[in-house]
Scaffold this active site. Structure first.
Site, PDB file in Angstrom:
ATOM      1  N   LYS A 195       0.849  -1.197   0.000  1.00 58.54           N
ATOM      2  CA  LYS A 195       0.000   0.000   0.000  1.00 58.54           C
ATOM      3  C   LYS A 195       0.883   1.245   0.000  1.00 58.54           C
ATOM      4  O   LYS A 195       1.574   1.530   0.967  1.00 58.54           O
ATOM      5  CB  LYS A 195      -0.911   0.042   1.224  1.00 58.54           C
ATOM      6  N   GLU A 269      10.418   0.639  10.166  1.00 56.54           N
ATOM      7  CA  GLU A 269      11.425   1.677   9.936  1.00 56.54           C
ATOM      8  C   GLU A 269      10.724   2.992  10.205  1.00 56.54           C
ATOM      9  O   GLU A 269       9.852   3.401   9.442  1.00 56.54           O
ATOM     10  CB  GLU A 269      11.936   1.562   8.495  1.00 56.54           C
TER      11      GLU A 269
HETATM   12  P1  NAI Z   1       2.042   7.859   8.576  1.00 54.14           P
HETATM   13  O1  NAI Z   1       2.895   7.027   9.437  1.00 54.14           O
HETATM   14  O2  NAI Z   1       0.651   8.133   9.012  1.00 54.14           O
HETATM   15  O3  NAI Z   1       1.927   7.209   7.123  1.00 54.14           O
HETATM   16  C1  NAI Z   1       2.803   6.264   6.589  1.00 54.14           C
HETATM   17  C2  NAI Z   1       1.994   5.171   5.878  1.00 54.14           C
HETATM   18  O4  NAI Z   1       1.222   4.450   6.824  1.00 54.14           O
HETATM   19  C3  NAI Z   1       1.000   5.677   4.844  1.00 54.14           C
HETATM   20  O5  NAI Z   1       0.953   4.778   3.771  1.00 54.14           O
HETATM   21  C4  NAI Z   1      -0.328   5.657   5.609  1.00 54.14           C
HETATM   22  O6  NAI Z   1      -1.438   5.546   4.784  1.00 54.14           O
HETATM   23  C5  NAI Z   1      -0.158   4.416   6.446  1.00 54.14           C
HETATM   24  N1  NAI Z   1      -0.950   4.374   7.680  1.00 54.14           N
HETATM   25  C6  NAI Z   1      -1.430   5.409   8.419  1.00 54.14           C
HETATM   26  N2  NAI Z   1      -2.089   4.942   9.490  1.00 54.14           N
HETATM   27  C7  NAI Z   1      -2.025   3.589   9.448  1.00 54.14           C
HETATM   28  C8  NAI Z   1      -2.494   2.544  10.292  1.00 54.14           C
HETATM   29  N3  NAI Z   1      -3.156   2.794  11.406  1.00 54.14           N
HETATM   30  N4  NAI Z   1      -2.213   1.278   9.952  1.00 54.14           N
HETATM   31  C9  NAI Z   1      -1.530   0.998   8.831  1.00 54.14           C
HETATM   32  N5  NAI Z   1      -1.065   1.940   7.996  1.00 54.14           N
HETATM   33  C10 NAI Z   1      -1.297   3.227   8.298  1.00 54.14           C
HETATM   34  O7  NAI Z   1       2.784   9.207   8.313  1.00 54.14           O
HETATM   35  P2  NAI Z   1       2.149  10.603   7.843  1.00 54.14           P
HETATM   36  O8  NAI Z   1       0.879  10.915   8.555  1.00 54.14           O
HETATM   37  O9  NAI Z   1       2.082  10.578   6.381  1.00 54.14           O
HETATM   38  O10 NAI Z   1       3.251  11.612   8.353  1.00 54.14           O
HETATM   39  C11 NAI Z   1       3.229  12.053   9.693  1.00 54.14           C
HETATM   40  C12 NAI Z   1       4.606  12.183  10.261  1.00 54.14           C
HETATM   41  O11 NAI Z   1       5.212  10.905  10.267  1.00 54.14           O
HETATM   42  C13 NAI Z   1       5.575  13.051   9.465  1.00 54.14           C
HETATM   43  O12 NAI Z   1       5.467  14.376   9.806  1.00 54.14           O
HETATM   44  C14 NAI Z   1       6.888  12.461   9.855  1.00 54.14           C
HETATM   45  O13 NAI Z   1       7.303  13.027  11.064  1.00 54.14           O
HETATM   46  C15 NAI Z   1       6.597  11.003  10.053  1.00 54.14           C
HETATM   47  N6  NAI Z   1       6.953  10.195   8.884  1.00 54.14           N
HETATM   48  C16 NAI Z   1       8.093   9.478   8.940  1.00 54.14           C
HETATM   49  C17 NAI Z   1       8.493   8.763   7.848  1.00 54.14           C
HETATM   50  C18 NAI Z   1       9.744   7.979   7.863  1.00 54.14           C
HETATM   51  O14 NAI Z   1      10.227   7.605   6.803  1.00 54.14           O
HETATM   52  N7  NAI Z   1      10.295   7.673   8.986  1.00 54.14           N
HETATM   53  C19 NAI Z   1       7.731   8.751   6.613  1.00 54.14           C
HETATM   54  C20 NAI Z   1       6.498   9.485   6.672  1.00 54.14           C
HETATM   55  C21 NAI Z   1       6.170  10.186   7.777  1.00 54.14           C
END
Ligand code: NAI
Length: 793
Positions: A195, A269
């Site tokens: 996804k 990660e």
């Molecule tokens: P997120 O962690 O919500 O999203 C990442 C992925 O997880 C997306 O594909 C999303 O649709 C999915 N997702 C969201 N909730 C989920 C759940 N309950 N179960 C399974 N999958 C789920 O990150 P978001 O909201 O896009 O960004 C928020 C903050 O997260 C950013 O400001 C940043 O600080 C951090 N982040 C860190 C990343 C990294 O590479 N370490 C990448 C993206 C965001």
């Protein structure tokens, strides 16, 4: 600017615009008439509930396409397709699978320009980055992994694929994260449901088309688009064998909890707040250039961004000046312009998050500086930002901002630099700048992070594992370690489940008989100590005869044991030879006391098992003494002027719930790999015969085991496990027990995201060296740290 003549540009040496032509990418989008379904079983599939959402170009705000919103039934269809494809995929020869990965690499290269433009339009990152960094790394990842299928049999004998893998990726490196997930999964003969993030689904969909172009069997790769709820449906789907996630720590924690009650393997990660440490003897100009890359790459939306600048006090002024001059020269603008340094922020919500955190930083008292560079009036842009005068506890020093924002602090000595660097819940990456090799390497070794770049930053290669310590998650992507995440020992998957309630300890209501003849104590920090509770529990023989009493350990005792383990940390830097010597000495002393230990143990497990446990325990001590100086790291040769030294580092403080059924051998089989890898342990001995603690500490005391390296707290395993799981200073928890206990260990450890390793409720035959000892255990007792060192011509 548009009317500036060439002659004028020549005089000022200003950049002109160099726009990339998006025509091909737009034509490709046109083929789909601006609307995308899921990619399931090799075919485009409309969403079951008929819902779509928009993906937009963050540099203009314009809609690019409608994307299917995945529901539970879409996820289910994709998982079924992946399950159905599994036998056929696994029946192919390793060479055939290798050829598919190779073909995918070629296909990515062939379409690299179109993929770069799509990535840039969807994400907002400068075309220079998607073209020169993201997409070439994607191809490299598939090439590297094309090499694995034919090596698996020799490099991972006795291992098999996990099965159907669910993968959830973020929006910051959309196609690169897809490659990091899909390439190793396919190389290990799994099938996949992936996804992509809701903000950036386009390149994953373009990749789906490439899968068909190379003739990948339908169902081997499935792409389901949607938001967090789609991800959640994938995480909880009962027919998924493994979840791999990259994203925020908060969602990582939720996934840890959501998968606890299943046997799903998990790798996370997560976020970071990586230190960028500059010593006074560093080449400051190079360090400043490194910073540009470290924090302004991809608008700072990078999990391993060097977002905390730690400068030695003596150079704080000159480096700040140089940095400000460089920041003033950064070009913020259209991502499709090849001269752009900083493109658009991925989405409004992310821009607002950055603005809110910066405002909070100012409110915390830090000084905020931004260069007066022009930014486009339309689209989601944010100026490069520097915070100085930052207090280490300020929100901008602690929280992942995921934007072009750098927080600078000063230090005086290398020790202070390490302390500041480690003053975070994260541990993903670090960058260390010094012309002194001694300082750079010593500091690199002491920073708690999965990757450290010496005099460089943001270097990645498919051959080098990438992943975090602590709340940055667990598991690695890339390299041999990355392959491990998608494989499992075949015997383990087949092992029978333990009877439920097997680890409850003895029934306290059983009739007591003769007088107690033995009372043991807790063993903490190398000393025998009384329990905080002042209570004991009885230990009885098979026939119900009272054999003795053991202390009823509680939260306070565990806390003391954790403190003792922390104090003994230098065990991890004791040489491998010394650790081996301690184990040989232990074997000697255990042999000497063998007769009496067997005689007592026999009352619970029978004479035959007791003798066997002793014999194999001595053997096992030799096994791990042997491993001590042979379980070593490797040196990678990534295709740059660097070597990457992959070191197996201890995890730190380990909690161990020992198996009930083999009180002596089971204890040593769990504790020895941890100890030999340099960890300090708090072990809860077998509930069937906790009196073994008394025998063991007498042996430890005579064998030069430093105080605090092995601590023993007797009591009720389920209760003590909870305390260990909850404790922030316990870095890993190894829990052996029935399914319920294992699930609880995983669920309760979500707080600090400690690494949990359980038997998944399965019975492990510790009496068999192949199952009870070896690399599989050591792999879980360490984490790999890659230190990149400039090297060569
Ligand atoms: P997120 O962690 O919500 O999203 C990442 C992925 O997880 C997306 O594909 C999303 O649709 C999915 N997702 C969201 N909730 C989920 C759940 N309950 N179960 C399974 N999958 C789920 O990150 P978001 O909201 O896009 O960004 C928020 C903050 O997260 C950013 O400001 C940043 O600080 C951090 N982040 C860190 C990343 C990294 O590479 N370490 C990448 C993206 C965001």
């Amino acid at each position: 600017m548009a009317h500036t003549t060439l002659a004028e540009r020549f005089r000022t040496m200003d950049y002109g615009a160099a726009p990339e032509d998006p025509a091909q990418a737009l034509a490709w989008l046109g083929q789909f008439k601006g609307r995308f379904g899921h990619f399931i079983g090799g075919a485009w599939t409309a969403p079951a509930e008929g819902r779509y959402f928009e993906t937009c170009d963050p540099s203009t705000g314009e809609k690019i396409a409608d994307i299917a919103q995945g529901s539970g039934s879409d996820v289910d269809a994709a998982v079924r397709a992946a399950r159905a494809a599994l036998p056929r995929w696994q029946a192919l020869t390793p060479h055939a699978r290798a050829r598919f990965l190779y073909a995918l690499a070629r296909q990515v290269q062939k379409h690299s320009r179109r993929l770069s433009v799509l990535e840039t339009i969807d994400n907002g990152k400068p075309i220079r980055e998607s073209r020169d960094i993201d997409i070439p790394l994607v191809a490299r990842h598939f090439y590297y992994h094309a090499g694995w299928p034919q090596l698996l049999e020799q490099e991972f004998p006795g291992y098999q694929a996990c099965g159907v893998v669910g993968q959830i990726i973020p929006w910051n490196f959309p196609l690169l994260m897809l490659a990091w997930k899909i390439a190793p999964a396919l190389a290990a003969a799994n099938t996949v449901v992936l996804k992509p993030a809701e903000f950036t689904p386009l390149t994953a969909l373009a990749f789906a088309e490439l899968c068909n172009e190379v003739g990948l069997p339908p169902g081997v790769v499935n792409i389901v688009t949607g938001d967090g709820s789609t991800g959640e449906a994938l995480v909880v789907h009962p027919d998924v064998d493994k979840i791999a996630f990259t994203g925020s720590t908060e969602v990582g924690r939720a996934i840890r909890r959501a998968t606890a009650d299943s046997h799903k393997k998990l790798s996370l990660e997560l976020g970071g707040k990586s230190p960028f440490v500059v010593f006074e003897d560093a080449d400051l100009d190079s360090a400043v250039e490194g910073l540009v890359d470290g924090i302004w790459l991809n608008q700072g939306q990078v999990c391993c961004a060097g977002s905390r600048l730690l400068m030695q006090e003596s150079i704080a002024v000159p480096i700040t000046k140089k940095l400000q001059a460089r920041m003033a020269a950064l070009r913020v603008g259209s991502p499709l312009d090849k001269t752009t340094d900083i493109g658009a922020i991925v989405a409004r919500v992310q821009l607002e998050r950055i603005e809110a955190l910066v405002a909070q930083g100012v409110a915390d008292g830090a000084s905020c500086w931004q260069p007066d560079v022009p930014i486009p009036s339309r689209g989601l842009y944010y100026r490069p930002t520097l915070f100085t005068n930052v207090h280490p506890t300020s929100v901008v020093a602690q929280q992942e901002i995921f934007g072009p924002v750098l927080a600078a602090m000063t230090f005086r000595t290398p020790a202070e630099a390490v302390e500041l660097a480690n003053n975070t819940a994260y541990g993903l990456a670090a960058s260390v700048w010094s012309e002194s090799l001694n300082v750079a390497l010593q500091v690199s070794a002491r920073i708690k992070a999965g990757v450290v770049w010496v005099n460089s930053t943001n270097m990645f290669d498919a051959s080098c594992g990438f992943g975090g310590y602590r709340e940055s998650g667990f598991g690695r992507e890339g390299g041999r370690e990355g392959m491990r995440e998608y494989l499992q020992p075949t015997w383990f998957r087949k092992a029978p489940l333990l009877r439920r309630g097997a680890v409850q300890g003895q029934d306290p209501t059983r009739v007591s008989a003769p007088a107690i003849d033995r009372t043991v104590k807790l063993y903490i920090g190398g000393k025998q100590v009384r329990p905080d509770s002042g209570y004991s529990i009885e230990c009885r023989s098979r026939k119900g005869v009272l054999l003795g009493e053991v202390p009823l350990g509680n939260r306070k005792d565990i806390r003391n044991a954790v403190e003792a383990a922390r104090r003994a940390e230098q065990w991890s830097s004791a040489g491998a030879h010394s650790r081996a010597q301690v184990l040989y000495y232990l074997a000697e002393n255990l042999s000497q006391r063998g007769k009496e230990i067997v005689a007592r143990l026999a009352a619970v497990v029978g004479k035959r098992q007791a003798s066997e446990e002793l014999r194999l325990s001595v053997e096992r001590l030799f096994t791990y003494a042997g491993w001590a100086d042979k379980y070593e790291g490797v040196v990678h040769s990534p295709p740059f002027r660097n070597i990457a030294v992959a070191m197996n580092e201890a995890l730190g403080t380990a909690g161990v719930i020992c198996p009930e059924e083999a009180p002596l051998l089971g204890f040593l089989s769990m504790v020895l790999p941890l100890v030999v890898a340099g960890n300090c342990v708090i072990a809860v001995p077998s509930a069937a015969y906790p009196l073994i603690a008394g025998d063991l500490y007498q042996v430890f005391e005579t064998s030069d085991v430093p105080g605090g390296v092995i601590n023993m707290v007797t009591g009720r395993p389920a209760e003590l496990m909870k305390v260990l799981a909850d404790h922030d200073d316990v870095d890993t928890l190894w829990c052996y027990g029935d399914e319920e206990l294992c699930a609880a260990a995983k669920r309760l450890s979500a707080g600090n995201l400690k690494q949990v390793w359980t038997n998944e409720g399965r019975r492990i035959d510790f009496f068999h060296e192949r199952y009870g000892a070896g690399r599989w255990y050591l792999d879980h007792a360490c984490q790999v740290k890659n230190i990149w060192v400039p090297y060569g011509e």
